[in-house]
Design an enzyme around this catalytic site. Structure first.
Site, mmCIF file in Angstrom:
data_model
loop_
_atom_site.group_PDB
_atom_site.id
_atom_site.type_symbol
_atom_site.label_atom_id
_atom_site.label_comp_id
_atom_site.label_asym_id
_atom_site.label_seq_id
_atom_site.Cartn_x
_atom_site.Cartn_y
_atom_site.Cartn_z
ATOM 1 N N PHE A 96 -1.777 9.656 2.222
ATOM 2 C CA PHE A 96 -3.019 10.422 2.145
ATOM 3 C C PHE A 96 -2.665 11.902 1.949
ATOM 4 C CE2 PHE A 96 -4.200 6.495 3.960
ATOM 5 C CZ PHE A 96 -5.571 6.336 3.849
ATOM 6 N N THR A 137 -5.954 -1.905 -2.127
ATOM 7 C CA THR A 137 -5.560 -0.830 -3.035
ATOM 8 C C THR A 137 -4.081 -0.930 -3.381
ATOM 9 O OG1 THR A 137 -7.206 0.556 -1.937
ATOM 10 C CG2 THR A 137 -5.691 1.663 -3.402
ATOM 11 N N ARG A 144 -9.538 -11.747 -2.723
ATOM 12 C CA ARG A 144 -10.710 -12.469 -2.222
ATOM 13 C C ARG A 144 -11.987 -11.862 -2.800
ATOM 14 N NH1 ARG A 144 -10.267 -12.071 4.121
ATOM 15 N NH2 ARG A 144 -9.282 -10.105 3.565
ATOM 16 N N LYS A 160 -18.210 -1.806 5.337
ATOM 17 C CA LYS A 160 -17.024 -1.705 4.494
ATOM 18 C C LYS A 160 -17.307 -1.133 3.114
ATOM 19 C CE LYS A 160 -12.903 -4.305 3.290
ATOM 20 N NZ LYS A 160 -12.348 -5.622 2.999
ATOM 21 N N TRP A 169 -3.419 5.452 -5.285
ATOM 22 C CA TRP A 169 -4.843 5.792 -5.151
ATOM 23 C C TRP A 169 -5.191 6.988 -6.036
ATOM 24 C CZ3 TRP A 169 -7.534 10.120 -3.256
ATOM 25 C CH2 TRP A 169 -8.923 9.925 -3.064
ATOM 26 N N ALA A 187 -10.836 -13.391 8.041
ATOM 27 C CA ALA A 187 -9.553 -13.592 8.715
ATOM 28 C C ALA A 187 -9.708 -13.784 10.215
ATOM 29 C CB ALA A 187 -8.623 -12.415 8.432
ATOM 30 N N PHE A 210 -6.633 -8.361 7.525
ATOM 31 C CA PHE A 210 -6.261 -7.762 8.818
ATOM 32 C C PHE A 210 -4.756 -7.486 8.876
ATOM 33 C CE2 PHE A 210 -10.148 -9.992 10.850
ATOM 34 C CZ PHE A 210 -10.971 -9.007 10.358
ATOM 35 N N LYS A 263 -4.848 -2.312 2.018
ATOM 36 C CA LYS A 263 -4.055 -3.432 1.479
ATOM 37 C C LYS A 263 -4.518 -3.811 0.071
ATOM 38 C CE LYS A 263 -4.783 -6.385 4.806
ATOM 39 N NZ LYS A 263 -5.663 -5.546 5.632
#
Length: 863
Positions: A709, A338, A360, A371, A738, A590, A621, A336
C-alpha cells in the site's frame, strides 16, 4: 483407386439426401467404401419434396451436432444452389463445394481445402494433360469452377460450353478430352468428338464403370467417374477426419494481450474497468484453443465452456496448479483476488507464459452489503466489473431455483402424507397412464433401498406400499432451508404454512443466502454432470421418525434438480484488464462450505494452459481456513496436486496482529497503520510465520506476496520479506499490481515459476478413516494451535448420529471465525493454550463433508 484404411476414432459422416432420390446403389457404395476404410457413414433421408429452406435447416442442425464431424450432400441438380452448399460448415464440408473451400482451391491453398470428389475422379481418369485442350460440357456451378481451376493448374487449356452452344460441334472436334457434366442429349452424336479423345461422364447417379449411348463404333475412349467418385469422397472423408483429429489436439495459444496505461493517482475500480475495451469473448476463446462448438456465448464478454473439452484434451498434460491464500485478515481483506489477477496478468501479458485465473462468483449479499464486489481491484481486476459482480450467467439464480424446489417438495410431501391414505399417495406417486402403471428409475432405486425387489407396481403388498409412499419426515429435524441471494435479515427466521390450504401444518423455518446452499458446494466440488446428479441425490434434508436420513433422492426430485443445474455446471469465461483468460465458477462461502472456486474450472484450465502453463486459483479467508479446506476437501474431490501456495500478506494486517488498534470497515485507519512502525510489523509477523508453517504441513512450497500500500515504508516492506524468507518461505516479494497491473507482479510471477519447479511432497493432513472427533482435533491442534477440543452434548450427539448413519469417513469443513486463528475474533497474532469449543456438528452429505460449528460463531448466511 482405394482410399487408405484409417483407425476408427469416433469420426462420423452424415450424407443428406431427399426421399425422392432414394438411390440404393449409391448408398450401398458409400457404406461399403466407408466400412472398408473404417469410417462410420450415416444416411439421413429428407422428406419427399423438401425445399431448399428445409434442406438448409437440416444442414444447420447437423452443423451443430457434435457427433457429426463430416457432412456430404446427394441432391438433385436443381437443389445444388450456393445457399444450400454454403450452409455446410467449411470444417464439415466433405464434398468441398462451399465458397470458403472453393476460395482456397482457386487461390492454390491446397493444404487448406478439399478437392471435390467428382473433380478428383476426373483428374484420376485423365492421363497426362499438360498442354492439352479439355472441353467441359454441361459442367456448371461449384464443381465446374473447381474442375476448371485444377485442370488449368495442371497446364491444360480449358474451355466450357453448354449443350445448346452453336460452337459445340467445332469445340468437340478439337478437344483432346471432353468432360460431360450432365446426361448427353440424344441429338448430339458421339462422332462429333475428336477421334482418340477421352470422354468422361460425371453426371450424378452414374455408378457403372462404362456407359454406352448407342454408338457402338465410337472411336473415342469413354469413361465414367461412377464408383471412383464415391471412392474419392471417402478419401476426402479420411482427409477431413485427419483435419478433425488435428483440430481436437491441444492448440498453442495465440493470445493478444490488451495494453494498460496506469494513471496516478489510481482511479476508482469502476472507472478503470470502463476505460478498458475488452476483447469479444469468442475471439478470446479462439486465442486459447477453444473450438467453436465448445463455447456458449452470453453477450459480448462472457461465455459458458462446455465440459466436452475435458474429453477432447484428456491426454493433454496438466499445467502447474497455484493456490493463493492469505494470513489472518483484517475486516477489510488483504487482496487475495487482486493478487490472483495481478499474478496471471504478469505471467501471460509480461512473461509470455500461458496462465488462467479461476475465481469464485460473488454473491449479491456481499456485493450490495459490506464487501462491494470480488473482481479484484485497481489495475488487477476482471472486466467488465459490472458483469462479473451482477448476475453473470445466472448460476446463482439456478441454485436458488433448485434449492427452493427441494424445499417446496419437502413441505408438500409432509402435507400429503399427513392428509392422505397410503392408497391415495400411491396413486399420486405411481399414476395410471393409458391404462398402465409403472415405476420410474428413481422409484425403482428407492424400492431397492427399502429391500423391495419388485418392478411391477401391481404386485406390492399393502405393507410394501406403505413403506414406499411414506417418508415419515420428522419436521423438527429438517435442515434444508429456502434461500435468497440478497441481504434480507428479516427472513432469517420465518413461519411457513399459515395459509388455510396448508391445513394447520405450521413450522418455523428460515432463509439462507443462496450461496450457502449445499447445492453451491456441490457445484464447486463436482467433476461431471453424472457426478453432480449423484451428489444432488445424496443430499440429506431431514431425518425420519426412526432417525434415519431422508435424501433428495427419496423425494424423487434429483432429475429436476439436475435439469435446473445443467447450464450452471459449465464454467464462465471472462478476461482480465490485460486480456488474459479467467474462469468464474461457483461461489461457496468459506465458513459454511469450503470457500473455493470449482473443480471443473480448474481441471479445464489446467488442460488449456498446457504443460508449462499455470492455473492460479484462490481460497477464501486465511490459510488456516480456505487453504486447509482446499487441500483436505477440494484436492481430494479433484485428485489434483498443487504446485505452489502464494501467501498474501499486508503490512496493515501484520501491524494489527502485532498489537495495533482494531480495524473497522468504513472507519478511517489509525495513525499506527499510516505511519512507519517497525516494532508493530515485527511483532505481527508471528501470524505470517504461523501461516507459513501451516502451508508446510502439506508439503507445498510457499511464496509470500506482500501486497504493498502507498502508506507502507520501504523499511517495513523489507522487514516483512526478510522475516518471511527466514521463516521458511521459498521467496517473499513486494507487489504493486494494484497500481501498475501485471507489470507490478512480474517478480512475484518469476518467484512462483521457480517455486513450481521445486520438490513437492504434497500430503493430506489426516486420513479419512479416522473418527470424526479425531479429524477435528488434528485440525484444531496442528492448524489453529489449540491445546485440545471440547464437544458440546449436542455436537457429540450429532457425531454419534453421523457415524451410525455411515458418514464418518467424510472430510471435515470447519465453520470458524476468519478473524483469528482461534475461535475468538479479538485474539490476534498466534493464540496458544486455548480449548476449541465445538458447539454443533452438521453435514453436507451431497457435497461430501462434515462441518463442525466452532464456539458461538453465527454462520452468517445472510451477508
Amino acid at each position: 483407386m482405394r482410399p487408405r484404411r484409417v483407425r476408427r476414432v469416433g469420426f462420423r459422416v452424415t450424407i443428406l439426401f431427399p426421399k425422392a432420390r432414394n438411390d440404393q446403389l449409391l448408398q450401398e457404395a458409400n457404406k461399403n467404401f466407408a466400412k472398408e476404410i473404417g469410417l462410420r457413414v450415416i444416411h439421413v433421408c429428407l422428406p419427399e419434396g423438401s425445399t431448399k429452406d428445409e434442406i438448409v435447416s437440416e444442414i444447420l442442425r447437423l452443423n451443430e451436432d457434435p457427433n457429426v464431424q463430416g457432412l456430404a450432400l446427394d441432391l438433385p441438380e436443381s437443389l445444388y444452389s450456393s445457399k444450400v452448399l454454403n450452409a455446410v460448415k467449411p470444417e464439415k464440408d466433405v464434398d468441398g463445394l462451399s465458397s470458403v473451400n472453393l476460395g482456397h482451391l482457386i487461390h492454390g491453398d491446397v493444404y487448406d481445402c478439399l478437392v471435390p470428389p467428382t473433380v478428383c475422379a476426373v483428374m484420376e481418369l485423365l492421363e497426362d494433360i499438360g498442354g492439352k485442350k479439355v472441353l467441359l460440357v454441361g459442367v456448371r456451378g461449384a464443381e465446374g469452377a473447381a474442375l476448371q481451376s485444377v485442370l488449368q493448374r495442371e497446364g491444360a487449356t480449358v474451355l466450357s460450353c453448354h449443350w445448346k452452344s452453336p460452337q459445340l460441334q467445332s469445340e468437340l472436334g478439337h478437344a483432346d478430352a471432353v468432360v460431360f457434366g450432365s446426361t448427353k442429349p440424344d441429338d448430339i452424336p458421339v462422332s462429333w468428338v475428336k477421334p482418340g479423345a477421352t470422354i468422361i461422364h460425371c453426371a450424378h447417379g452414374l455408378l457403372s464403370e462404362k456407359h454406352n449411348y448407342g454408338q457402338q463404333n465410337n472411336p473415342a475412349a469413354e469413361k465414367t467417374v461412377g464408383s471412383l467418385a464415391v471412392a474419392m469422397r471417402m478419401q476426402n472423408m479420411v482427409k477431413n477426419m485427419e483435419r478433425w483429429i488435428q483440430s481436437q489436439q491441444y492448440r498453442k495459444w495465440d493470445l493478444h494481450c490488451l495494453k494498460l496505461q496506469p494513471l496516478s493517482p489510481v482511479p476508482s475500480d469502476i472507472e478503470i474497468s470502463r476505460a478498458q475495451s475488452p476483447k469479444a469473448v469468442d475471439v478470446l476463446a479462439k486465442e486459447i484453443g477453444l473450438l467453436t462448438d465448445e463455447i456458449e456465448i452470453y453477450g459480448q464478454t462472457k461465455a459458458k465452456v462446455r465440459l466436452s473439452l475435458l474429453e477432447r484434451l484428456k491426454d493433454q498434460p496438466d499445467g502447474k496448479y497455484v493456490l493463493v491464500a492469505g494470513i489472518t485478515p483484517t475486516p477489510l481483506g488483504e487482496g487475495k483476488s487482486t493478487v490472483t489477477v495481478g499474478l496471471v496478468q504478469a505471467l501471460t501479458a509480461h512473461l509470455n507464459i500461458n496462465s488462467f485465473a479461476c475465481l469464485r462468483q460473488p454473491s449479491q449479499g456481499p456485493t450490495f452489503g459490506v464487501k462491494g464486489g470480488a473482481a479484484g481491484g485497481g489495475y488487477a481486476q476482471v472486466i467488465p466489473m459490472e458483469e462479473f459482480n451482477l448476475h453473470l450467467t445466472g448460476d446463482i439464480h439456478a441454485i436458488t431455483a433448485a434449492n427452493n424446489l427441494l424445499a417446496a417438495a419437502i413441505d408438500a410431501r409432509i402435507l400429503h402424507e399427513n392428509t392422505q391414505s397410503d392408497k391415495s399417495l400411491y396413486n399420486r406417486l405411481v399414476p395410471v397412464v393409458n391404462g398402465v402403471r409403472g415405476f420410474s428409475a428413481i422409484q425403482l432405486a428407492r424400492l431397492r433401498r427399502l429391500g423391495i425387489n419388485k418392478t411391477d407396481p401391481e404386485t406390492l403388498t399393502e405393507e410394501e406400499v406403505s413403506k414406499f409412499v411414506r417418508l415419515d419426515i420428522d419436521p423438527s429435524t429438517i435442515t434444508w432451508q429456502r434461500v435468497v441471494d440478497t441481504n434480507d435479515r428479516f427472513l432469517r427466521k420465518i413461519t411457513v404454512g399459515q395459509a388455510n390450504t396448508e391445513k394447520g401444518f405450521v413450522r418455523q423455518a428460515q432463509f439462507d443466502i443462496a450461496v450457502a446452499s449445499e447445492i453451491m458446494a456441490i457445484l464447486a466440488l463436482t467433476t461431471s454432470l453424472q457426478d453432480m446428479k449423484e451428489r444432488l441425490g445424496k443430499m440429506v434434508v431431514a431425518n425420519d421418525q426412526k432417525g434415519e436420513p431422508v435424501t433428495a433422492e427419496d423425494l424423487g426430485v434429483t432429475g429436476a434438480l439436475a435439469v435446473l443445474m445443467k447450464d450452471a455446471i459449465k464454467p464462465t469465461l471472462m478476461q482480465t484488464l490485460e486480456g488474459t483468460p479467467v474462469f468464474v465458477h461457483a461461489g461457496p462461502f468459506a465458513n459454511i462450505a469450503h470457500g473455493n472456486s470449482s473443480v471443473l474450472a480448474d481441471k479445464i484450465a489446467l488442460k488449456l494452459v498446457g504443460e508449462k502453463g499455470f492455473v492460479v486459483t484462490e481460497a477464501g479467508f486465511g490459510a488456516d481456513i480456505g487453504m486447509e479446506k482446499f487441500f483436505n476437501i477440494k484436492c481430494r474431490a479433484s485428485g489434483l496436486v498443487p504446485s505452489v501456495v502464494v501467501l498474501v500478506a499486508t503490512v496493515r494486517a501484520l501491524k494489527m496482529h502485532g498489537g495495533g488498534p482494531n480495524v473497522t470497515a468504513g472507519a478511517p485507519l489509525k495513525k499506527e497503520y499510516t505511519e512507519e512502525n517497525l516494532q508493530l510489523v515485527a511483532d505481527g509477523c508471528c501470524n505470517l510465520q504461523k501461516q507459513i508453517q501451516i502451508t508446510q504441513l502439506f508439503g507445498v512450497p510457499v511464496v509470500v506476496a506482500l501486497n504493498v500500500f502507498k502508506t507502507d515504508s520501504p523499511a517495513e516492506v523489507d522487514l516483512v520479506c526478510k522475516i518471511a524468507k527466514e521463516s521458511g518461505a521459498f521467496d517473499a516479494v513486494p507487489c504493486n499490481h494494484w497500481s501498475a497491473g501485471g507489470r507490478g507482479a512480474v517478480k512475484l510471477a518469476q518467484a512462483v515459476e521457480k517455486a513450481a519447479n521445486q520438490k513437492n511432497s504434497f500430503k493430506y493432513l489426516y486420513s479419512l478413516e479416522l473418527p470424526i472427533v479425531e479429524k477435528i482435533r488434528i485440525i484444531a491442534q496442528k492448524v489453529y494451535g489449540a491445546q485440545d477440543i471440547e464437544l458440546s452434548p449436542v455436537a457429540q450427539s450429532q457425531v454419534d448420529r453421523y457415524t451410525r448413519q455411515g458418514f464418518g469417513n467424510l472430510p471435515i469443513c470447519m465453520a470458524k471465525t476468519h478473524l483469528s486463528l482461534s475461535h475468538q475474533p479479538e485474539r490476534k497474532g498466534v493464540p496458544t493454550g486455548f480449548i476449541l469449543p465445538i458447539s454443533d456438528v452438521r453435514a453436507s452429505i451431497g457435497a461430501g463433508f462434515i462441518y463442525p460449528l466452532v464456539g458461538t460463531l453465527y454462520i452468517d448466511r445472510k451477508r
